[in-house]
Scaffold this motif. Structure first.
Motif, PDB file in Angstrom:
ATOM      1  N   ASP A 251       5.616  57.663  49.847  1.00  0.00           N
ATOM      2  CA  ASP A 251       4.331  58.379  49.796  1.00  0.00           C
ATOM      3  C   ASP A 251       4.044  58.613  48.309  1.00  0.00           C
ATOM      4  OD1 ASP A 251       2.090  59.925  50.206  1.00  0.00           O
ATOM      5  OD2 ASP A 251       3.118  61.534  51.265  1.00  0.00           O
TER       6      ASP A 251
ATOM      7  N   PRO B 123      10.603  69.182  53.314  1.00  0.00           N
ATOM      8  CA  PRO B 123       9.222  68.734  53.534  1.00  0.00           C
ATOM      9  C   PRO B 123       8.661  69.331  54.821  1.00  0.00           C
ATOM     10  CG  PRO B 123      10.763  67.028  54.242  1.00  0.00           C
ATOM     11  CD  PRO B 123      11.594  68.217  53.802  1.00  0.00           C
TER      12      PRO B 123
ATOM     13  N   THR C 125       4.711  71.108  51.027  1.00  0.00           N
ATOM     14  CA  THR C 125       3.743  70.729  52.064  1.00  0.00           C
ATOM     15  C   THR C 125       3.242  69.320  51.816  1.00  0.00           C
ATOM     16  OG1 THR C 125       2.964  72.992  51.994  1.00  0.00           O
ATOM     17  CG2 THR C 125       1.644  71.447  53.239  1.00  0.00           C
ATOM     18  N   THR C 126       3.468  68.429  52.737  1.00  0.00           N
ATOM     19  CA  THR C 126       2.976  67.055  52.599  1.00  0.00           C
ATOM     20  C   THR C 126       2.713  66.465  53.979  1.00  0.00           C
ATOM     21  OG1 THR C 126       3.702  64.802  52.170  1.00  0.00           O
ATOM     22  CG2 THR C 126       5.412  66.452  52.152  1.00  0.00           C
ATOM     23  N   THR C 127       1.474  66.311  54.310  1.00  0.00           N
ATOM     24  CA  THR C 127       1.084  65.864  55.655  1.00  0.00           C
ATOM     25  C   THR C 127       1.616  64.469  55.937  1.00  0.00           C
ATOM     26  OG1 THR C 127      -0.961  67.004  55.164  1.00  0.00           O
ATOM     27  CG2 THR C 127      -0.877  65.791  57.226  1.00  0.00           C
TER      28      THR C 127
ATOM     29  N   ALA D  20       3.869  62.845  47.288  1.00  0.00           N
ATOM     30  CA  ALA D  20       5.040  63.534  47.843  1.00  0.00           C
ATOM     31  C   ALA D  20       6.375  62.918  47.439  1.00  0.00           C
ATOM     32  CB  ALA D  20       4.937  63.608  49.360  1.00  0.00           C
TER      33      ALA D  20
ATOM     34  N   ASN E  31       1.427  70.209  44.493  1.00  0.00           N
ATOM     35  CA  ASN E  31       2.143  68.960  44.758  1.00  0.00           C
ATOM     36  C   ASN E  31       2.286  68.057  43.542  1.00  0.00           C
ATOM     37  OD1 ASN E  31       2.164  69.898  47.343  1.00  0.00           O
ATOM     38  ND2 ASN E  31       0.576  68.516  48.100  1.00  0.00           N
TER      39      ASN E  31
ATOM     40  N   THR F  17       5.655  64.053  55.503  1.00  0.00           N
ATOM     41  CA  THR F  17       6.406  64.732  56.561  1.00  0.00           C
ATOM     42  C   THR F  17       6.276  63.985  57.879  1.00  0.00           C
ATOM     43  OG1 THR F  17       6.101  66.868  55.507  1.00  0.00           O
ATOM     44  CG2 THR F  17       6.636  66.902  57.846  1.00  0.00           C
TER      45      THR F  17
END
Lengths: 236, 236
Positions: free
Chosen positions: B28, B49, B100-102, B32, B82, B105
């Motif tokens: 990513d 994560p 936080t990493t959509t 991330a 981030n 994760t």
């Protein structure tokens, strides 16, 4: 340029895209959508895509031509296989063909909410692009892939369409950018480029090099095959 | 060469691949996995994560550093966002960061059946390739993509790994072939190539050009971050 063109690299990715209100172009170069274009061009009344040999068999004795292959051989009792050479005027004119195609049928079934589902192949590339340009809808180019995985040949065709239409549609989608770049890399000799693809290797083992060469011919068909009530017919 | 390397272009495609018994490399690039590599390199004890700001917030007051952004701004009450520049030695050494990493994760969560999940970025490209080559397992390079869609930057990195390892692993997968060709197209100036990507455009709007430049630096990290009991730690 308010119209948008996007590329979806596998039917599995369809839930990430907007289908409703859009034209979806289903792409399965080796060999379903090439055979469909050639068959409709040659006067087939319609072509019914089904996923399995068993489903195809359920149309037996009802006046349809049945096309099914397993491992590169025509299944016993069927009229012919998936080779585009089976879809000549002599064989299909005025007939309805039931065609077994796992990847292509799956792609079509994933797109049923589209405003319109049309069929693309190198055989009808320019006709398709001209027709898409004449519509006002957004377009999603859907690569059928191989067992739901990304494949090169469908992506190259998507790239050819993006390349042709990019001044007429906006294309912010990374898959459209990548497809076009791959097409530009490969376009001078598609067959040579595809020699390195996994699917091409599989097809070579099936001894259908003539089919592959034929499916890479450009603009020998002028039809736009479209899905209507579960059957693929000429849009005209 | 009995080992195989494959590329999965989106977490959505994971069900089409074998995960069990394989090493999955989660990718990513913006930002991330780049931030994770840099943070672990700089002595972070671990990085956890999580998918949402809310989940991140649940770690509040328990001795963790909390990293969360919304629309390019550090969320109020959080320690940082981030940007890889937040993961310097001064800030993270000896600490555990909840990040936080959509997309990242989600990719990790889709890979939990893997033998091992490691983290890749241009920052640790060579170290990662050397480590992968020293293992005996098949490898799946998993691009996190953008909202489950294909993206260019993760694909380019997958292509860089394929290019580095292709004489050590078999790679029959069309996505590996395509990724490598795209990397070869872009490698002389990754930033220039990515200017045409959609995600790069989005990131530009967030005014994080310095982050982008940093995430494209190669081989400034030597760590292999690995998932262990839900936390990412150094493999050593």
């Amino acid at each position: 340029m308010s119209r948008e063109i996007e590329v979806c690299l596998s039917p599995t990715l369809i839930p990430n895209y907007i289908i409703e209100g859009r034209i979806v172009v289903v792409i399965d170069i080796f060999r379903a959508t090439s055979s469909i274009c050639y068959g409709i061009e040659n006067g087939a009344e319609s072509i019914i895509p089904v996923a399995t040999v068993e489903e195809c068999l359920s149309y037996n004795g009802k006046g349809y031509l049945l096309a099914a292959e397993r491992n590169g051989e025509v299944v016993e009792g069927f009229d012919f296989g998936n080779s585009p050479f089976s879809y000549t005027k002599e064989k299909v004119e005025g007939k309805t063909v039931v065609l077994t195609t796992t990847n292509g049928t799956h792609a079509i079934n994933q797109s049923l909410k589209a405003k319109q589902i049309v069929i693309g192949s190198f055989l009808n590339l320019n006709a398709l692009c001209t027709w898409l340009d004449a519509q006002s809808d957004d377009v999603l180019l859907l690569c059928s892939g191989w067992k739901n995985k990304f494949n090169l040949e469908d992506t190259l065709f998507a790239g050819a369409v993006v390349h042709t239409l990019k001044n007429k549609f906006s294309h912010h989608c990374d898959a459209a950018i990548a497809s076009e770049d791959m097409y530009l890399l490969a376009k001078d000799n598609l067959r040579a480029y595809l020699h390195k693809s996994s699917h091409s290797q599989r097809l070579k083992e099936l001894n259908i090099e003539d089919d592959i060469q034929f499916c890479l011919k450009q603009n020998i068909c002028s039809v736009i095959p479209v899905l209507k009530d579960g059957k693929i017919v000429s849009i005209c």
